[in-house]
Design a protein around this motif. Sequence first.
Motif, PDB file in Angstrom:
ATOM      1  N   LEU A  81      42.069  50.203  48.683  1.00  0.00           N
ATOM      2  CA  LEU A  81      42.762  49.650  50.034  1.00  0.00           C
ATOM      3  C   LEU A  81      44.527  49.206  49.650  1.00  0.00           C
ATOM      4  O   LEU A  81      45.277  49.551  50.480  1.00  0.00           O
ATOM      5  N   ASP A  82      44.588  48.496  48.560  1.00  0.00           N
ATOM      6  CA  ASP A  82      45.925  48.177  47.985  1.00  0.00           C
ATOM      7  C   ASP A  82      46.938  49.420  47.923  1.00  0.00           C
ATOM      8  O   ASP A  82      48.036  49.278  48.080  1.00  0.00           O
ATOM      9  N   VAL A  83      46.315  50.504  47.480  1.00  0.00           N
ATOM     10  CA  VAL A  83      46.994  51.988  47.498  1.00  0.00           C
ATOM     11  C   VAL A  83      47.514  52.284  48.833  1.00  0.00           C
ATOM     12  O   VAL A  83      48.568  52.580  48.803  1.00  0.00           O
ATOM     13  N   ALA A 343      48.835  42.960  42.325  1.00  0.00           N
ATOM     14  CA  ALA A 343      48.851  41.411  41.953  1.00  0.00           C
ATOM     15  C   ALA A 343      47.262  41.214  41.728  1.00  0.00           C
ATOM     16  O   ALA A 343      46.540  41.677  42.182  1.00  0.00           O
ATOM     17  N   PRO A 344      47.215  39.948  41.125  1.00  0.00           N
ATOM     18  CA  PRO A 344      45.759  39.462  40.894  1.00  0.00           C
ATOM     19  C   PRO A 344      44.975  39.395  42.417  1.00  0.00           C
ATOM     20  O   PRO A 344      45.504  38.700  43.189  1.00  0.00           O
ATOM     21  N   GLY A 345      43.850  39.891  42.471  1.00  0.00           N
ATOM     22  CA  GLY A 345      43.072  39.939  43.651  1.00  0.00           C
ATOM     23  C   GLY A 345      43.170  41.194  44.019  1.00  0.00           C
ATOM     24  O   GLY A 345      42.211  41.597  45.202  1.00  0.00           O
ATOM     25  N   ASP A 346      44.126  41.894  44.147  1.00  0.00           N
ATOM     26  CA  ASP A 346      44.194  43.415  44.575  1.00  0.00           C
ATOM     27  C   ASP A 346      43.006  44.520  43.943  1.00  0.00           C
ATOM     28  O   ASP A 346      42.781  44.257  42.842  1.00  0.00           O
ATOM     29  N   TYR A 349      44.386  46.073  40.719  1.00  0.00           N
ATOM     30  CA  TYR A 349      45.169  44.996  39.621  1.00  0.00           C
ATOM     31  C   TYR A 349      44.171  45.299  38.197  1.00  0.00           C
ATOM     32  O   TYR A 349      45.027  45.313  37.385  1.00  0.00           O
ATOM     33  N   GLU A 350      43.119  45.090  38.259  1.00  0.00           N
ATOM     34  CA  GLU A 350      42.596  45.307  36.711  1.00  0.00           C
ATOM     35  C   GLU A 350      42.780  46.528  36.083  1.00  0.00           C
ATOM     36  O   GLU A 350      42.974  46.571  34.921  1.00  0.00           O
ATOM     37  N   LYS A 351      42.404  47.787  36.957  1.00  0.00           N
ATOM     38  CA  LYS A 351      43.049  49.080  36.126  1.00  0.00           C
ATOM     39  C   LYS A 351      44.481  49.074  35.770  1.00  0.00           C
ATOM     40  O   LYS A 351      44.738  49.650  34.629  1.00  0.00           O
ATOM     41  N   PHE A 352      45.293  48.726  36.727  1.00  0.00           N
ATOM     42  CA  PHE A 352      46.603  48.507  36.467  1.00  0.00           C
ATOM     43  C   PHE A 352      47.032  47.883  35.353  1.00  0.00           C
ATOM     44  O   PHE A 352      47.647  48.283  34.351  1.00  0.00           O
ATOM     45  N   THR A 353      46.406  46.820  35.108  1.00  0.00           N
ATOM     46  CA  THR A 353      46.717  45.821  34.086  1.00  0.00           C
ATOM     47  C   THR A 353      46.409  46.507  32.745  1.00  0.00           C
ATOM     48  O   THR A 353      46.993  46.401  31.644  1.00  0.00           O
ATOM     49  N   GLN A 354      44.973  47.144  32.812  1.00  0.00           N
ATOM     50  CA  GLN A 354      44.574  47.734  31.433  1.00  0.00           C
ATOM     51  C   GLN A 354      45.277  48.677  30.975  1.00  0.00           C
ATOM     52  O   GLN A 354      45.634  49.044  29.914  1.00  0.00           O
ATOM     53  N   GLU A 355      45.871  49.695  31.855  1.00  0.00           N
ATOM     54  CA  GLU A 355      46.861  50.740  31.528  1.00  0.00           C
ATOM     55  C   GLU A 355      48.231  50.537  31.104  1.00  0.00           C
ATOM     56  O   GLU A 355      48.484  50.802  30.005  1.00  0.00           O
ATOM     57  N   VAL A 356      48.746  49.281  31.347  1.00  0.00           N
ATOM     58  CA  VAL A 356      49.926  48.797  31.158  1.00  0.00           C
ATOM     59  C   VAL A 356      49.942  47.970  29.753  1.00  0.00           C
ATOM     60  O   VAL A 356      50.540  48.422  28.901  1.00  0.00           O
TER      61      VAL A 356
END
Length: 473
Positions: A81-83, A343-346, A349-356
């Motif tokens: 959804l956030d995408v 952002a947290p909750g999106d 967010y989790e996948k983005f953070t892991q990749e970064v």
Amino acid sequence: MRSVLEVNRRVRGIRDPVNLQSLAAQISQQIAQGEQKAFTKVIDLSSCDPHRTGMQPISFVRQVLSMCCYPELLKEESFPLDVKQKTQKLLEACNGGSIGSYSSSTAGLPPIRRSVAEFLTRRDGGINSNPEDIIFSSGSQKTLAMMIRLLSHEDGQTQTGVLAPLPCPHTLPMLLDERGVKLVPYRLLENRGWALDLEELHRALMTARRQCDPRAIYISNPGNPTGHVQDRETIEKIIHFAASERLVLLVEEVYQDSVFGQDKEFLSYKKVLFEMGVSYSEKVEMASFHSISTAIMGECGLRGGYMELINLDPAVKKFLFHPSCSPSILPQLAMEIMANPPAPGDASYEKFTQEVLLRAETLSQNAGRACKLLNALPGMSCQPAMGGVFLYPRLHLPAEIIEEAKKLQLSADVLYCQRLLEEEGICLGPGCENGHNDENFHIRLCVLAPPAVLEDVLTRLCSFHRHLLNRPD
């Protein structure tokens, strides 16, 4: 034109590129045509181009950009959804809701400029950033060139000078040549991890004033190609120096998201400037540069960057807004994603953070591993990087190799890199591209690559180096 003498004199004065990339392309073509080599492909780590080496793009970035290019994908249920929400927001910023439209401002799309200004305000702990001071272009080098154009004198006047670190980014010398601007080097201290010395700045400035009209000082922080990260005390001293000598600060901060040295942190020049009080924050003229070619994004091929202007007279600033400099749309959208990631909750967010985090860990571990291996080689020494994406080891070459290079009318570091490319298929950057023109030889190595790729490069480099020096393992 029938003669090179008919070419613009300033263009003729641009230094010749080393052009190892052309040799690399030629060798790659030979392999594709079936010619047998000791290697199956060429690996180029002379510049930061992480996707070329096999680093994977950030999923959220590519998902959003794909939808912006083909909005029909908004109907697909497989996308988070956030995408979709980010895509809709970005398309609303475009004229006609399409990335195929022109930018509504020569400085960039107003909503994207506001987003970047908000990012800078957050980054600097609440110090306000004005969207009107943000200018987009096709990469940080383009915005730097725009500033250099404003600073440079016309032919017939005293030549303009820009103080620049030695070593400097390998693209800087030719950029200054194009504008007829003299590069005034101030030497960084290799034995202190490439730190900047204030006395050396004063020496360089005094020398320059006998040859040209120095009007600006160029800073790279984190250092390209040195990996040095400046602390607050150093930044304050440089700002004081610029204020005292009435120099414009040109600050490249492209690798601000790539600081990994122990107890090191990135401090923007703007943040330190404003925390020094109004006698500096309202006086010192500065332009800072950022790009989507940064280590985390790595979207080098999109060619997008911006600069933030501080304390430039509005009457001067207007000359930067020119129709011929109108930025492309897609890189601006990528810049907004960089400034405002999930952002947290999106949902992403989790996948983005892991990749970064994976990319940051890869960069840090690669830099440490490579530095250790290079320092173990005879005839090579390497200062550890604290940030950025490069290592810049020094070559201690035998006299016969240096003499051979002179006979071939090459710098010894160029000969070294040329042979490494021909014999092992590894393309690295010679230090002469970074401003070194004496017998202080270096090579430039980007360590932002998949670990297996970097390990292959290091194995081939170590084998070549030992063979060149006739030293067994």
